[in-house]
Structures are given as structure tokens and as C-alpha cells.
Scaffold this motif. Structure first.
Motif, PDB file in Angstrom:
ATOM      1  N   GLU A   1     -17.643  58.716 -12.902  1.00 14.24           N
ATOM      2  CA  GLU A   1     -18.021  57.764 -11.843  1.00 14.24           C
ATOM      3  C   GLU A   1     -18.140  58.450 -10.482  1.00 14.24           C
ATOM      4  N   GLY A   2     -17.301  59.466 -10.261  1.00 10.90           N
ATOM      5  CA  GLY A   2     -17.371  60.216  -9.007  1.00 10.90           C
ATOM      6  C   GLY A   2     -18.699  60.927  -8.848  1.00 10.90           C
ATOM      7  N   LYS A   3     -19.135  61.576  -9.903  1.00  8.26           N
ATOM      8  CA  LYS A   3     -20.422  62.292  -9.854  1.00  8.26           C
ATOM      9  C   LYS A   3     -21.574  61.311  -9.634  1.00  8.26           C
ATOM     10  N   LYS A   4     -21.519  60.195 -10.343  1.00  7.04           N
ATOM     11  CA  LYS A   4     -22.561  59.175 -10.223  1.00  7.04           C
ATOM     12  C   LYS A   4     -22.664  58.675  -8.770  1.00  7.04           C
ATOM     13  N   GLU A   5     -21.505  58.441  -8.158  1.00 10.26           N
ATOM     14  CA  GLU A   5     -21.461  57.932  -6.786  1.00 10.26           C
ATOM     15  C   GLU A   5     -22.025  58.953  -5.797  1.00 10.26           C
ATOM     16  N   VAL A   6     -21.569  60.193  -5.899  1.00 15.05           N
ATOM     17  CA  VAL A   6     -21.966  61.227  -4.935  1.00 15.05           C
ATOM     18  C   VAL A   6     -23.449  61.585  -5.060  1.00 15.05           C
ATOM     19  N   ASP A   7     -24.000  61.490  -6.254  1.00 14.28           N
ATOM     20  CA  ASP A   7     -25.428  61.785  -6.439  1.00 14.28           C
ATOM     21  C   ASP A   7     -26.327  60.831  -5.664  1.00 14.28           C
ATOM     22  N   GLU A   8     -25.764  59.698  -5.229  1.00 15.11           N
ATOM     23  CA  GLU A   8     -26.543  58.727  -4.450  1.00 15.11           C
ATOM     24  C   GLU A   8     -26.301  58.852  -2.940  1.00 15.11           C
ATOM     25  N   ILE A   9     -25.457  59.799  -2.534  1.00 17.66           N
ATOM     26  CA  ILE A   9     -25.198  60.009  -1.099  1.00 17.66           C
ATOM     27  C   ILE A   9     -26.110  61.152  -0.634  1.00 17.66           C
ATOM     28  N   LYS A  10     -27.285  60.803  -0.145  1.00 15.43           N
ATOM     29  CA  LYS A  10     -28.351  61.792   0.089  1.00 15.43           C
ATOM     30  C   LYS A  10     -28.618  62.000   1.581  1.00 15.43           C
ATOM     31  N   TRP A  11     -28.958  63.252   1.900  1.00 11.48           N
ATOM     32  CA  TRP A  11     -29.233  63.599   3.300  1.00 11.48           C
ATOM     33  C   TRP A  11     -30.489  62.898   3.830  1.00 11.48           C
ATOM     34  N   VAL A  12     -31.421  62.588   2.948  1.00 13.68           N
ATOM     35  CA  VAL A  12     -32.646  61.943   3.422  1.00 13.68           C
ATOM     36  C   VAL A  12     -32.323  60.569   4.027  1.00 13.68           C
TER      37      VAL A  12
ATOM     38  N   PRO B   1     -12.937  64.667  10.456  1.00 14.97           N
ATOM     39  CA  PRO B   1     -14.020  63.794  10.908  1.00 14.97           C
ATOM     40  C   PRO B   1     -14.884  63.280   9.751  1.00 14.97           C
ATOM     41  N   PHE B   2     -15.219  64.174   8.825  1.00 14.91           N
ATOM     42  CA  PHE B   2     -15.906  63.728   7.607  1.00 14.91           C
ATOM     43  C   PHE B   2     -15.302  64.414   6.382  1.00 14.91           C
ATOM     44  N   GLY B   3     -15.705  65.651   6.109  1.00 17.55           N
ATOM     45  CA  GLY B   3     -15.202  66.381   4.949  1.00 17.55           C
ATOM     46  C   GLY B   3     -16.204  66.371   3.812  1.00 17.55           C
ATOM     47  N   ILE B   4     -17.101  67.367   3.805  1.00 21.26           N
ATOM     48  CA  ILE B   4     -18.147  67.426   2.770  1.00 21.26           C
ATOM     49  C   ILE B   4     -17.609  67.985   1.451  1.00 21.26           C
ATOM     50  N   SER B   5     -16.560  68.809   1.510  1.00 21.69           N
ATOM     51  CA  SER B   5     -16.111  69.520   0.297  1.00 21.69           C
ATOM     52  C   SER B   5     -15.728  68.596  -0.869  1.00 21.69           C
ATOM     53  N   PRO B   6     -15.095  67.418  -0.659  1.00 22.12           N
ATOM     54  CA  PRO B   6     -14.834  66.554  -1.817  1.00 22.12           C
ATOM     55  C   PRO B   6     -16.123  66.090  -2.507  1.00 22.12           C
ATOM     56  N   LEU B   7     -17.177  65.867  -1.705  1.00 20.55           N
ATOM     57  CA  LEU B   7     -18.462  65.469  -2.283  1.00 20.55           C
ATOM     58  C   LEU B   7     -19.010  66.590  -3.159  1.00 20.55           C
ATOM     59  N   GLU B   8     -18.856  67.835  -2.686  1.00 23.53           N
ATOM     60  CA  GLU B   8     -19.321  68.990  -3.473  1.00 23.53           C
ATOM     61  C   GLU B   8     -18.526  69.112  -4.771  1.00 23.53           C
ATOM     62  N   ALA B   9     -17.221  68.831  -4.695  1.00 23.30           N
ATOM     63  CA  ALA B   9     -16.375  68.888  -5.890  1.00 23.30           C
ATOM     64  C   ALA B   9     -16.784  67.802  -6.883  1.00 23.30           C
ATOM     65  N   MET B  10     -16.953  66.576  -6.399  1.00 31.53           N
ATOM     66  CA  MET B  10     -17.317  65.453  -7.266  1.00 31.53           C
ATOM     67  C   MET B  10     -18.701  65.648  -7.881  1.00 31.53           C
ATOM     68  N   GLN B  11     -19.572  66.341  -7.148  1.00 29.27           N
ATOM     69  CA  GLN B  11     -20.920  66.652  -7.632  1.00 29.27           C
ATOM     70  C   GLN B  11     -20.886  67.452  -8.932  1.00 29.27           C
ATOM     71  N   VAL B  12     -19.891  68.334  -9.054  1.00 28.61           N
ATOM     72  CA  VAL B  12     -19.781  69.154 -10.272  1.00 28.61           C
ATOM     73  C   VAL B  12     -18.725  68.583 -11.222  1.00 28.61           C
ATOM     74  N   GLY B  13     -18.392  67.300 -11.011  1.00 29.03           N
ATOM     75  CA  GLY B  13     -17.527  66.609 -11.951  1.00 29.03           C
ATOM     76  C   GLY B  13     -16.047  66.895 -11.808  1.00 29.03           C
ATOM     77  N   VAL B  14     -15.597  67.222 -10.604  1.00 31.95           N
ATOM     78  CA  VAL B  14     -14.168  67.485 -10.390  1.00 31.95           C
ATOM     79  C   VAL B  14     -13.527  66.275  -9.700  1.00 31.95           C
TER      80      VAL B  14
END
Length: 420
Positions: A393-404, A332-345
Motif C-alpha cells: 500500500e505504501g508503494k501504491k500511495e507514493v507512486d501517485e505523489i508526482k512532481w508534475v 519541513p518535508f522529508g523526501i527520503s521516506p517516499l524514496e524508501a516506500m517507492q522501492v517497497g520498504v
């Protein structure tokens, strides 16, 4: 605005993505301001973050009157709630539930997990919701996932307030189409009774409209997001073996997550490059089958099973990885790739995942296309320029996907159902 939310999990005690999403969204909504959120879970453990939501445990809510003292409640429930709260709840018992199996405080015990008697716990949760809804004033009711829809419906009947349900997954996702009719009936009833439905992706929205016959005007997509990294997570430093690359699958080892495609892709990559280790982090009903499959493909010496990881362990595993793969059949969504990209993976995700709708700097393949998945893994671990591009670029993108941002969209939906 007062919101009464019903959930099933809440960090730090989580068994999947539902708890992570519930936490992130609730916190994001509180950051928008002017929100008073009461978050109900079956069983709190006492160490939940209560800074942005008031946590209420169904297991600490009396549904039958017991003659107990303030001191008794303080000693038994003090770490979970103010003793006065117990008595406030006791004042709102609405029927005689003494025929049920209750403890000496007049409360139903809950496992806080997904036990064999899950349907019974869901029903019990809806009974307790009647007391809670009478005790805590609210403007809107919000139910997270099918387990809490009956509780939300009961709360709506008691208060007359609008009900918003949040579809984090449907049984079509969990079962690869082999739907449980009882679960489907609960989901359908929740959708019919809801004033509005939030889905975590357009993929899920399409399922809700087409498989449950819901009016499209009643369904809005609010994509999930990711929590900013804590200082503790940022400080994690994992020594790397420069000779060997690490490719990781992290999630429940069940058919919904497509673990067999990961194993098959691993076998293909190892034929070309032997300096790779594949990790399947998680637990689930297909784990033994995957261990056997790795053995059959003769890759067991390069394949590792960690078991279930939580909290800090998840980030330690991600930081030790060179590539993250999510080959979900229906996600349905999948948060784990965002968590991976957050730490530069660098991440590879299936096109059948909701997060594929919002991620640009991740490689997308069909879950069944093992050749494409293997090629993507091989390319990332072989070509440094590609690795660096996806990492940065992945980290940069995910850092702008915010819960607020997600939180504000939910508040807008609340306003729509309250003031329509």
C-alpha cells in the motif's frame, strides 16, 4: 512563461534534499508545458541534466570585463556553456567589481558546497545575480531556500519582476530553536521582499507565519513529491540475508534528524530480537557521538555506519532494508521516506515531519517516543502481514505523489503574482 530560478544544488552533485527537490520540481514544471526555465547554481559540474532547464553557473558569469578570445572561452568553459553565452553575460556587467578577488575570466570562484565562508558566497552570488538577471529575460523570479534569497531580491530590483521564494527549511528546523540571528535576518528579508512564499509543508507554513510574522495570505503550501524510478534503479537486485532484518536511518547525522532516538530505539529492539542489523547511512557533526552512543548501549556489533551515500548507493541501501526510519525532530518535508516506500520498504516517520501530512501508509510516531518507535520496528520485522500491507500500500500511495502535480501548483502561483 519564462522563470529565472536561483538554487544552490542540482543533481547529480547534491549534499541534501534541497537539490533533489529543486530538480524534481523544475522537471515537473517543464512537463506541464509552456515553461522556459533558467536555473542558476553557484557551480555546475557539466554533467547536469539540461533537458528541461537551462543551467547557468554563477562561477562562469563574468562580473568584470576581461579581454578574452572565443577560443579561450570554448576551451575553459565549453562543457558548461556555449562561449557566446559568456560574451552575452559580459555585455551586461553593471559596475566595476575589479576590487574583488576574480579569476582571469573576470568571474568569482564558488565552492558549490557549504563552506566556512558561506555568508560571503551568498553575498557574491547576489552580486552575480545582477548580471544574470540583466542577461536572461524572465516573467518571474524563483529563489530556493535562504542561501538564494539575496540573489532573488537583487534580480527583482533589476528586472521589476515578481519574486517567489521557496522555503525548504527555516533556521528553526536546522537549529532546534537556537536560531542564528544572521540567518534569520536573511530569511526574514527574503520573506518580506517576496511577492509570494511557497512552503514545503503546513508545518513550515505555520513557522513562517508565526515566527517571521508573515501574512498568511502570502504563504502557500506545495508538498514535495518523488521522481519515478529509473530503469537503472529498478534493475538493482540486492541479495537478502533471510535470517537477519535490516533497519535503516538515511540522512544527515545532525540534531535536526534525531539520530540519537534511532540508536535508543535500536537498543530496545535488540533486547527482544538479536537477528537485526541497524544501519545509519550518512554523515554529519553528530556521527562520532552516535558511534559512542551505540558503544555505550552495547549494540556496536549490530550497528553499522556507512558514511555519505549518493545516487545509486542510496537505492542499493534502501533495497537492502526491511524498515526505513526517519525520526526527525523538525523536518519541513522529508523526501527520503517516499524514496524508501517507492522501492517497497515500510517506513516509520516522525509526526514532526511535513511528509506526515500526506502519507497514510507509513507509521507515525513522535520523534521523542523511543518506545513507540521501537514497537513499530519490532512489529514490522516480526509480523509478515503488517510488513506486506505497508510494503504494497505504501508503494501504491507514493507512486501517485508526482512532481508534475506540484509543478502545476507552482505555475498557478506564478500566474497569480504575474497577473494580479
Amino acid at each position: 512563461m519564462k522563470a529565472l530560478m536561483f538554487g544552490w544544488e542540482f543533481p547529480p552533485h547534491i549534499l541534501g534534499g534541497l537539490g533533489t527537490a529543486s530538480y524534481g520540481l523544475t522537471k515537473g514544471m517543464s512537463e506541464c508545458g509552456n515553461m522556459d526555465i533558467t536555473f542558476v547554481i553557484p557551480k555546475p559540474w557539466g554533467d547536469e541534466d539540461k533537458s528541461f532547464a537551462h543551467i547557468v553557473g554563477a562561477c562562469n558569469t563574468p562580473i568584470a570585463w576581461r579581454d578574452v578570445s572565443w577560443e579561450q572561452i570554448r576551451d575553459r568553459l565549453g562543457r558548461y556553456m556555449d562561449p557566446q553565452e559568456y560574451f552575452n553575460l559580459r555585455d551586461h556587467i553593471y559596475a566595476d567589481f575589479n576590487y574583488m578577488h576574480l579569476n582571469d575570466l573576470g568571474c568569482i570562484e564558488f565552492s558549490g558546497r557549504y563552506p566556512d565562508n558561506l555568508l560571503e558566497e551568498i553575498n557574491n552570488y547576489s552580486i552575480v545575480a545582477g548580471v544574470i538577471a540583466r542577461t536572461y529575460p524572465c516573467d518571474v523570479i524563483h529563489s530556493h531556500d535562504w542561501l538564494t534569497y539575496p540573489a532573488g531580491i537583487h534580480a527583482k530590483q533589476v528586472t521589476g519582476k515578481p519574486l517567489v521564494i521557496h522555503v525548504h527549511a527555516t533556521d528553526f528546523d536546522r537549529s532546534r530553536g537556537n536560531v542564528n540571528p544572521t540567518v534569520y535576518a536573511i530569511e526574514k528579508d527574503g520573506m518580506n521582499q517576496a511577492d509570494h512564499i511557497i512552503t514545503v509543508s503546513n508545518l513550515t507554513r505555520k513557522t513562517v507565519i508565526e515566527k517571521y510574522n508573515i501574512d498568511p495570505a502570502k504563504v502557500t503550501t506545495v508538498h514535495n513529491a518523488v521522481e519515478p524510478l529509473s530503469e537503472e534503479i529498478k534493475a538493482i537486485n540486492i541479495p537478502r540475508n533471510t535470517k537477519e532484518k535490516v533497519v535503516t536511518f538515511l540522512g544527515r547525522i545532525t540534531m535536526q534528524k534525531g539520530p540519537e532516538y534511532f540508536v535508543e530505539a535500536a537498543a530496545q529492539v535488540l533486547r527482544k530480537n538479536n537477528n537485526v542489523r541497524f544501519v545509519m547511512a550518512g554523515s554529519g557533526d553528530m556521527m562520532n557521538k552516535m558511534i559512542r552512543l551505540a558503544a555505550q548501549r552495547n549494540i556496536s556489533d549490530h550497528f553499522h555506519f556507512t558514511g555519505f551515500l549518493k545516487g545509486k548507493q542510496v537505492y542499493e541501501m534502501l533495497k537492502a532494508s526491511d524498515v526505513y526510519v526517519m525520526p526527525s525532530v523538525s523536518e519541513p518535508f522529508g523526501i527520503s521516506p517516499l524514496e524508501a516506500m517507492q522501492v517497497g520498504v515500510p517506513s516509520i516517520i516522525s509526526k514532526q515531519s511535513g511528509c506526515a501530512e500526506i502519507l497514510t501508509n507509513a507509521i507515525k510516531t513522535d520523534y521523542w517516543d523511543v518506545d513507540a518507535m521501537a514497537d513499530a520496528i519490532y512489529s514490522i520485522i516480526t509480523y509478515p502481514a503488517m510488513y506486506q500491507q505497508l510494503k504494497i500500500e505504501g508503494k501504491k500511495e507514493v507512486d501517485e505523489i508526482k512532481w508534475v502535480y506540484a509543478g502545476q501548483k507552482v505555475i498557478d502561483i506564478y500566474n497569480k503574482v504575474i497577473y494580479r
